[in-house]
Design a protein around this motif. Structure first.
Motif: not given
Lengths: 390, 181
Positions: A270-276, A350-358, A364-366, B60-68
Motif C-alpha cells: 500500500g505504502t509502495m503504491r503511494e511511492a510509485v 524489521l521488528g516494527g521499524r516504520d517504512i515511509t513513502v520517502e 527506487a532513485r538509487e 499508505v500505512r506509514q505513521q503520521v509524521y506531518a499531521p494536519d
C-alpha cells in the motif's frame, strides 16, 4: 455489507462465514483479537463450532491436526514465537495432507523479544509444505481467508494466510463483508476424501522408510507446484462471485516499460503504491510487483511479469541471516537459465521499524542511478551501530 | 487526505478516540483509517494514535509524521516537544484544558482550540471519560466530521445509558470550545 472495523475482527467475521467446525488457538500478540472475537462468537452462539483454548501453540496445532484428521474444518491463528513453537506439528499437518487454515499475524521473532511486525516468522517456515498467501489490506485478508478454505480442501494442503501484525490486525478501515449465502455458494461443506473414523479404521501418518518416503515428499512437492493453478483459478472464481480480485499469484502494477520495479509482500504494498505514484509524477518510471503467493513460489508468473525489466529491488521484512532477504534469493531463482534483471535485496522494517513513502522512493532513485545487484539494510540508526554511549 | 495524530496517556482511550473518529468519517461517506502506535502500552505513559480521512481509498500505512490536526488529551504533554513535531503550518491543535489557548506552549502559525474535556466529562458522564468528549469537540471545532456522526458512533460502541451520556457530553463540550491563533 460494508463496515468499518478492526482487521482482526474482519478476519474473525470471514472465518465465521466459512463455518469452521473447530477453532483452536493459544493467544499471542498480535493475533489475540482474532481468536478473542471467534471465542466470543462461539460463546454467544453465532458460530456453531468447537472452541478450544489450548495450553500452548504446540497444543493448538495438535488439536487442529486432530480435528482436521477426523474430518472437521479446522482453523487456528498465531504469531511469531507461537508459530515457531508449532513448527513440528506444522510439518506434520502438511505431510498428513490436512486442509487446516491458519492466520499468521506476522510478528518479529526473539531474541531480542519484540512484539512488533515483520515477516520473519512465516518466511522462516516456508519449506513446511503449507501454501502461504500474503495480504495487502484488510479487504484482501477477508477475501483470502474465504479462498483459503476452498484451496486447502480442494488440494488437501494446508493454507497459511499471512497478514502483517498490528499494521493490518490492529487497523480500523472499511471492509466489505460478504453475505453468508454468497459464501455458502462459494465454499461448499467440507467433504474429506479420507478421515479418521473408529467405525472404519485406517492409519494416518504411518512410518515410511527409505523405500517410499522420497516418493511421498515428491508427491507433496508436485501437488504444491500444481497448487499454483488452483490458487489462480480460485481467485478468479472469487472475483466472479464477489467482484473483488487481489491478484492470483502475483500482481503487476505499472511494470510495463518501467526503469525500476520494486517487489514486496504484504501491507507494505500500500505504502509502495503511494511511492510509485509520486515517483511517476516526478518522472521516474517505477513499477511494482506484489507477491501474493509465496509458497508455492510463482516462478513463471514472476518471470512473465518482469519480462524486459532491467532493474529490480526487493524490499522485505525478513532476512536469511548470513545471506540476504529470502524473497530476493527466490526472485533470482525465478530467472534460472534465462537472462535476469539485476535483482537487489533491501531488508527493511524489521521488528516494527516504520517504512515511509520517502524511504521507498529513495530505494527506487538509487536503483535507477546504479542498478548493480546488491544487499542492503535500510533505515539503520548509525548511532546505534557505532555503539555510542548515551 | 487529512491526517490526525492523537496524543494522550495510556488508559485515556486514545485508540478508541482514533477509531471513533474513523467510524464517524466512514458514516459521513468518507474513507478512513485508524491505527495505534503499535506498542506495549502502559497506563500513564505517553501514547499516540493515528487517523487518516480521505475521499478516496487510503493505501499508505506509514505513521503520521506531518499531521494536519493534533488532538492532545493531556495538556501536560505539550511540554514534551515531540507532540507538536511535524504539525503542518496552519495546522490545528485541540487541547483538553481549562486554560485559554494563548498561554499554552504552542508557538506561532497554528490554530489552537481548547476544551475543558475533563470538567465536561465529570459533569455530564460522572466519570473522567475524556476521549469521547475530545472527539466530539474535534468534530465541532474543525468540521472534518459531523458531530451527529460522532454521537452515533459513540452510541453504537457504548449502547445504553453510558453512550447517551457520552453523546450529551460531546454536545456540551461543543458549547465550551475556546479558539485562538
Amino acid at each position: 455489507m460494508r463496515a468499518i472495523l478492526e482487521g482482526s475482527k474482519a478476519v474473525a467475521e470471514a472465518v465465521r462465514l466459512c463455518r469452521p467446525n473447530l477453532v483452536c488457538a493459544y493467544p499471542i500478540t498480535p493475533q489475540t483479537h482474532i481468536v478473542e472475537e471467534l471465542s466470543r462468537m462461539v460463546a454467544e452462539g453465532s458460530l456453531d463450532a468447537g472452541f478450544v483454548l489450548a495450553e500452548s501453540e504446540f497444543g493448538a496445532a495438535s488439536v487442529v491436526l486432530g480435528g482436521s484428521a477426523v474430518g472437521g474444518r479446522a482453523y487456528t491463528a498465531t504469531s511469531s514465537q507461537g508459530l515457531l513453537l508449532m513448527v513440528e506439528v506444522i510439518f506434520n499437518i502438511a505431510g498428513l495432507r490436512l486442509p487446516v487454515v491458519m492466520t499468521c499475524a506476522n510478528r518479529a521473532v526473539s531474541a531480542p523479544i519484540n512484539i512488533w511486525n515483520d515477516q520473519q516468522d512465516s518466511v522462516s517456515i516456508r519449506d513446511s509444505g503449507w501454501i502461504q498467501l500474503y495480504v495487502e489490506d484488510n479487504q484482501e485478508a477477508v477475501d483470502t481467508h474465504i479462498q483459503a478454505f476452498r484451496i486447502a480442501e480442494e488440494l488437501m494442503i494446508p493454507v497459511m494466510v499471512c497478514m502483517d501484525g498490528y499494521v493490518l490486525t490492529h487497523t480500523v478501515e472499511p471492509v466489505d463483508l460478504p453475505e453468508q449465502e454468497e459464501v455458502d455458494r462459494f465454499l461448499p461443506p467440507y467433504r474429506p476424501k479420507y478421515r479418521l473414523d473408529p467405525d472404519d479404521p485406517f492409519t494416518m501418518g504411518a512410518m515410511v522408510g527409505p523405500e517410499a518416503y522420497m516418493e511421498t515428499r515428491y508427491h507433496l512437492h508436485m501437488d504444491m507446484m500444481e497448487a499454483r493453478s488452483v490458487i489462480r483459478r480460485v481467485a478468479e472464481e472469487y472475483a466472479e462471485s464477489f467482484g473483488r480480485y487481489h491478484g492470483g499469484l502475483v500482481e503487476a502494477y505499472d511494470v510495463e516499460g518501467a526503469d525500476v520495479v520494486l517487489v514486496s509482500m504484504g501491507s507494505l504494498l500500500g505504502t509502495m503504491r503511494e511511492a510509485v505514484e509520486e515517483l511517476r509524477e516526478e518522472g521516474l518510471k517505477v513499477g511494482l510487483l506484489k507477491i501474493r503467493c509465496f509458497r508455492p513460489f510463482p516462478k513463471e508468473a514472476i518471470h512473465d511479469a518482469l519480462k524486459g525489466v532491467g532493474v529490480v529491488g526487493v524490499i522485505e521484512k525478513d532476512v536469511s541471516l548470513g545471506l540476504e532477504g529470502t524473497l530476493c534469493s527466490e526472485m533470482r531463482a525465478a530467472f534460472c537459465g534465462e537472462e535476469s534483471p539485476e535483482i537487489s535485496s533491501f531488508v527493511m522494517g524489521l521488528g516494527g521499524r516504520d517504512i515511509t513513502v520517502e524511504e521507498i522512493k529513495q530505494v527506487a532513485r538509487e536503483l535507477a542511478a546504479d542498478p548493480a545487484c546488491r544487499v542492503e539494510f535500510r533505515g539503520l540508526k548509525e548511532e546505534l551501530l557505532r555503539g555510542d554511549e548515551g | 487526505m487529512k491526517e490526525i495524530r492523537i496524543h494522550g496517556r495510556g488508559g485515556m482511550g486514545n485508540v478508541t478516540a482514533a477509531e471513533l473518529l474513523a467510524e464517524a468519517a466512514f458514516a459521513d461517506g468518507k474513507h478512513a483509517q485508524a491505527f495505534p502506535f503499535f506498542g506495549a502500552e502502559r497506563q500513564g505513559a505517553p501514547v499516540v494514535a493515528f487517523v487518516r480521512i480521505d475521499d478516496r481509498p487510503i493505501r499508505v500505512r506509514q505513521q503520521v509524521y506531518a499531521p494536519d490536526y493534533l488532538i492532545v488529551q493531556d495538556a501536560g504533554l505539550l511540554f514534551n516537544a515531540d507532540v507538536l513535531e511535524g504539525l503542518k503550518p496552519g495546522g490545528a491543535v485541540l487541547v483538553n484544558t481549562t486554560l485559554p489557548g494563548d498561554v499554552l506552549p504552542i508557538g506561532e502559525g497554528f490554530k489552537v482550540y481548547t476544551v475543558p474535556a475533563l470538567k465536561v466529562a465529570l459533569e455530564v458522564i460522572g466519570r473522567p471519560i475524556i476521549n469521547v468528549v475530545m472527539v466530539g469537540a474535534f468534530a465541532c471545532a474543525t468540521g472534518l466530521v459531523r458531530l451527529e456522526a460522532v454521537t452515533e458512533a459513540i452510541k453504537v460502541r457504548f449502547p445504553g445509558e453510558l453512550g447517551e451520556k457520552e453523546a450529551l457530553a460531546t454536545i456540551k463540550a461543543c458549547e465550551q470550545i475556546g479558539e485562538c491563533g
